[in-house]
Scaffold this active site. Structure first.
Site: not given
Length: 255
Positions: A176, A216, A11, A98, A170, A100, A9
């Site tokens: 991150g 991660s 991003k 996701h 996730e 985000e 991914n």
């Protein structure tokens, strides 16, 4: 045997020139070093690089996926990309839900289910994300949160459609942040998800379901994470932007 998957991914990263270079590097390395036969490789660049990615990977063992998809059919939805548009470009996968997207764009369970249904209608396999925040894990609600995210969305699909979905767990607190979930924590949640599938859809579908890890994962911890019995690969973020590291992760999935 379940299909193992390593998906990158990207991003919102890379220029056109950088994307061109990275895709070529990944394809060349996999051709030179050999892609593990049991591992499917997917790259998910930004929308504007999908055609480029498709051209470069056309005769390679690499699939191309999108990072998002609209829940709507084509029409007056400025800035949106429909599943039928993606399918016309031979896109096989789309990341849905996701963390985000949930956080920054406030995507709801209802919207995510609609996106999954639209993708499936146009023969695009959803890579459906679920996972808890740090506060939710610290409160001991991580199982409850993940169960709710699944039951309110893809668990509403019929078994035939659900069978085509890839689940990506996730832990949001490990994305991150420099804090990694242990392999035991990943396995615990993957086993829990598989148990939920067993209870909802039966033993066969649970045993066949690919569940990948998206917290991660990198070249250093991939081998240990992928050695867990219910971890079937990874949804890779930052490490997928470096060809050599991404290929190392792919090879770890095949060991």
């Amino acid at each position: 045997m379940r299909t193992k998957i390593v998906a990158g991914n990207w991003k919102m990263n890379k220029s056109f020139e950088d994307a061109d270079t990275l895709i070529f590097e990944i394809v060349d390395m996999l051709e030179e070093q050999g892609k593990p036969k049991e591992v499917d490789v997917i790259i998910c660049p930004p929308f504007i690089f999908l055609e480029l990615a498709g051209d470069i990977t056309e005769d390679s063992p690499v699939f191309v996926g999108a990072q998002n998809v609209s829940q709507y059919e084509p029409g007056a939805y400025t800035g949106e990309i429909s599943a039928s548009m993606l399918r016309s470009m031979h896109i096989d996968f789309a990341i849905i839900g996701h963390s985000e997207r949930r956080k920054y764009f406030k995507e709801t369970d209802e919207e995510l289910l609609a996106k999954a249904q639209s993708a499936l209608k146009h023969d695009i396999a959803p890579i459906f994300c679920c996972g808890e925040l740090l506060a939710e894990r610290e409160a001991g609600k991580h199982f409850e949160i993940v169960q709710s995210q699944l039951e309110n969305t893809i668990f509403k699909l019929d078994p035939e459609d659900f069978a085509r979905v890839i689940i990506a767990y996730e832990p949001v607190w490990a994305i991150g942040t420099g804090v990694n979930a242990t392999s035991e924590q990943a396995q615990e949640m993957h086993f829990f998800i598989r148990e939920l599938i067993w209870n909802k859809f039966g033993a066969e579908l649970a045993a066949d379901k690919t569940i990948i890890y998206g917290g991660s994962c990198n070249a250093k911890n991939a081998k240990e994470l992928f050695s867990m019995p219910d971890v079937d690969g990874g949804l890779i973020g930052g490490a997928s932007l470096k060809a050599e590291e991404f290929v190392q992760i792919i090879k770890a999935a095949g060991e």
